[in-house]
Design an enzyme around this catalytic site. Structure first.
Site, PDB file in Angstrom:
ATOM      1  N   PHE A 189       1.097  -1.125   0.081  1.00  9.39           N
ATOM      2  CA  PHE A 189       0.040  -0.197   0.174  1.00  9.39           C
ATOM      3  C   PHE A 189       1.236   1.248  -0.079  1.00  9.39           C
ATOM      4  O   PHE A 189       2.420   1.302   0.765  1.00  9.39           O
ATOM      5  CB  PHE A 189      -0.632   0.077   1.599  1.00  9.39           C
ATOM      6  CG  PHE A 189      -1.805   1.101   0.557  1.00  9.39           C
ATOM      7  CD1 PHE A 189      -2.665   1.088   0.697  1.00  9.39           C
ATOM      8  CD2 PHE A 189      -1.627   2.045   2.462  1.00  9.39           C
ATOM      9  CE1 PHE A 189      -4.206   1.787   0.467  1.00  9.39           C
ATOM     10  CE2 PHE A 189      -3.040   2.932   2.268  1.00  9.39           C
ATOM     11  CZ  PHE A 189      -3.850   2.664   1.642  1.00  9.39           C
ATOM     12  N   SER A 191       1.042   4.134   1.653  1.00  9.84           N
ATOM     13  CA  SER A 191       2.591   4.630   2.753  1.00  9.84           C
ATOM     14  C   SER A 191       2.953   4.158   3.376  1.00  9.84           C
ATOM     15  O   SER A 191       3.789   3.870   4.846  1.00  9.84           O
ATOM     16  CB  SER A 191       1.367   4.775   3.733  1.00  9.84           C
ATOM     17  OG  SER A 191       0.678   4.000   4.213  1.00  9.84           O
ATOM     18  N   LYS A 192       3.165   2.616   3.063  1.00 13.50           N
ATOM     19  CA  LYS A 192       3.926   1.716   3.575  1.00 13.50           C
ATOM     20  C   LYS A 192       5.405   1.760   3.603  1.00 13.50           C
ATOM     21  O   LYS A 192       5.893   2.724   2.911  1.00 13.50           O
ATOM     22  CB  LYS A 192       3.855   0.248   3.624  1.00 13.50           C
ATOM     23  CG  LYS A 192       2.478  -0.339   3.369  1.00 13.50           C
ATOM     24  CD  LYS A 192       2.628  -0.742   5.075  1.00 13.50           C
ATOM     25  CE  LYS A 192       0.404  -1.743   5.678  1.00 13.50           C
ATOM     26  NZ  LYS A 192      -0.805  -0.821   4.595  1.00 13.50           N
ATOM     27  N   ASN A 193       5.835   1.466   4.589  1.00 10.95           N
ATOM     28  CA  ASN A 193       7.576   1.855   4.367  1.00 10.95           C
ATOM     29  C   ASN A 193       8.091   1.745   2.787  1.00 10.95           C
ATOM     30  O   ASN A 193       9.129   1.817   2.197  1.00 10.95           O
ATOM     31  CB  ASN A 193       8.194   0.243   5.100  1.00 10.95           C
ATOM     32  CG  ASN A 193       7.710   0.955   6.670  1.00 10.95           C
ATOM     33  OD1 ASN A 193       6.732   0.843   7.717  1.00 10.95           O
ATOM     34  ND2 ASN A 193       9.233   1.005   7.913  1.00 10.95           N
TER      35      ASN A 193
END
Length: 375
Positions: A189, A191-193
């Site tokens: 997704f 916004s993930k790292n």
């Protein structure tokens, strides 16, 4: 206190990272468009190989989302109706949702009040003859206590499936999350790292048979075109997302170092501040701070602090306001009261966190928090 001339500080700024890798991404996208092999093409294969090498696993199988990664992992592990999967109530719904997809029952147990991760002592007390698997979540980028959970899984003959949606690049004793259980499930997704520019997911395993099953399941239950051995899913990692992820992967350690830099700056300033408890690094593994989540004195205090942050044009968010065992969707599981998770859900809130967040802006966040402490 509010400096209304300063630009807003979002929870995550995806526009800040793109210029750093624009050339790599655009070159890869143009090449993929020219080649026009869009389904399980060379970029998916190259990314899977690179991700497996980075994570230290034999197999990394791309899929359409983090939720599908969990679903596929459970399917491949043979978990189904009549089985119980012990998991945390303090997570995004996808963790438990995937358990229900395969007809199994999520069995929620309480969390550690310091790390917010599933408490191995509670897991031990919850194991029954129906328990088939343990699914911990490496919440907010903090590795769960996998040494203790692995011992429990081995002792009781259970399958350990890691929900690594928020922990790409986190490690325990120099082993990456996603490499320690029988299966690991990752989300890409945005916004993930390690985030794509849309949905995407990955399942990891060191088991050749599980990897074969996963590749069949993600592609309509097919080993050979138009031959279907089982009912599978249409859950293939998109070729263009693979281009983006492949461009980002070499930078993931630097991205995570940026998150840790901001987190440690927050913690140094907020430790000892009355009414606030910053997150704890428990020493079990390397925290990669997908979120920086603090505890307030209580729900009214949290509301007041978040209101002051908003006045200062600083974003904040609550992850997660309602524990899963209290969600209507899971009423059929007859969950018990889980006091730690319930207390944390009423008091937690998260501050802006992304690798490119400047320490100057972090200081604005800190100043707003400190001001609210004197209310």
């Amino acid at each position: 206190m509010s400096n209304n001339t300063a630009p807003p500080i979002p929870m995550v700024d995806l526009t800040a990272q793109y210029p750093l890798i624009r050339a790599e991404i655009e070159q890869g996208l143009h090449a993929a468009l020219d080649e026009a092999k869009f389904i399980l093409g060379p970029n998916v294969q190259a990314f899977e190989k690179a991700a497996a090498a980075y994570l230290g696993v034999a197999h990394a199988i791309g899929c359409a989302s983090g939720t599908d990664a969990l679903h596929l992992a459970l399917r491949a592990a043979g978990i189904g109706p009549g089985d119980e999967v012990i998991t945390t109530p303090f997570s995004f719904i996808a963790t438990a949702e995937a358990i229900c997809y395969v007809g199994a029952t999520p069995k929620f147990v309480d969390i550690d009040p310091a790390t917010f991760n599933i408490d191995p002592n509670c897991v031990a007390e919850a194991i029954t003859a129906q328990t088939k698997a343990i699914m911990p979540v490496h919440l907010f980028g903090q590795p769960a206590n996998l040494p203790a959970l692995s011992r429990l899984a081995d002792e009781h003959g259970l399958i350990l499936i890691e929900d690594c949606a928020q922990s790409f690049g986190a490690s325990i004793n120099e082993q990456m999350t996603g490499s320690l259980g029988a299966l690991g499930a990752f989300s890409f997704f945005p916004s993930k790292n390690l985030g794509g520019y849309g949905d995407g997911g990955l399942v990891t395993t060191n088991d050749d048979a599980l990897a074969t099953e996963l590749r069949v399941l993600r592609n309509h239950g097919s080993r050979e075109r138009y031959h279907h051995q089982c009912i599978g899913l249409n859950s293939r990692l998109d070729e263009l997302q693979a281009v983006i992820l492949q461009a980002k992967l070499p930078h993931i350690d630097a991205f995570n170092a940026g998150r840790r830099r901001v987190a440690h700056h927050y913690t140094a300033a907020l430790s000892g501040l009355p009414g606030f408890t910053p997150p704890v690094e428990d020493g079990i593994g390397t925290h990669v701070y997908h979120q920086y989540t603090v505890l307030s004195e209580g729900p009214e205090h949290r509301e007041e602090v978040m209101r002051r942050l908003e006045t200062a044009q600083i974003a904040s968010a609550v992850y997660y306001p309602i524990p899963l065992h209290q969600q209507e969707a899971f009423a059929h599981t007859h969950p018990p009261a889980l006091p730690v998770a319930e207390s944390v859900a009423q008091r937690c809130f998260s501050l802006p966190m992304y690798p490119e967040l400047s320490l100057e802006n972090a200081d604005r966040v800190i100043a707003a928090i400190k001001h609210s402490a004197h209310v």
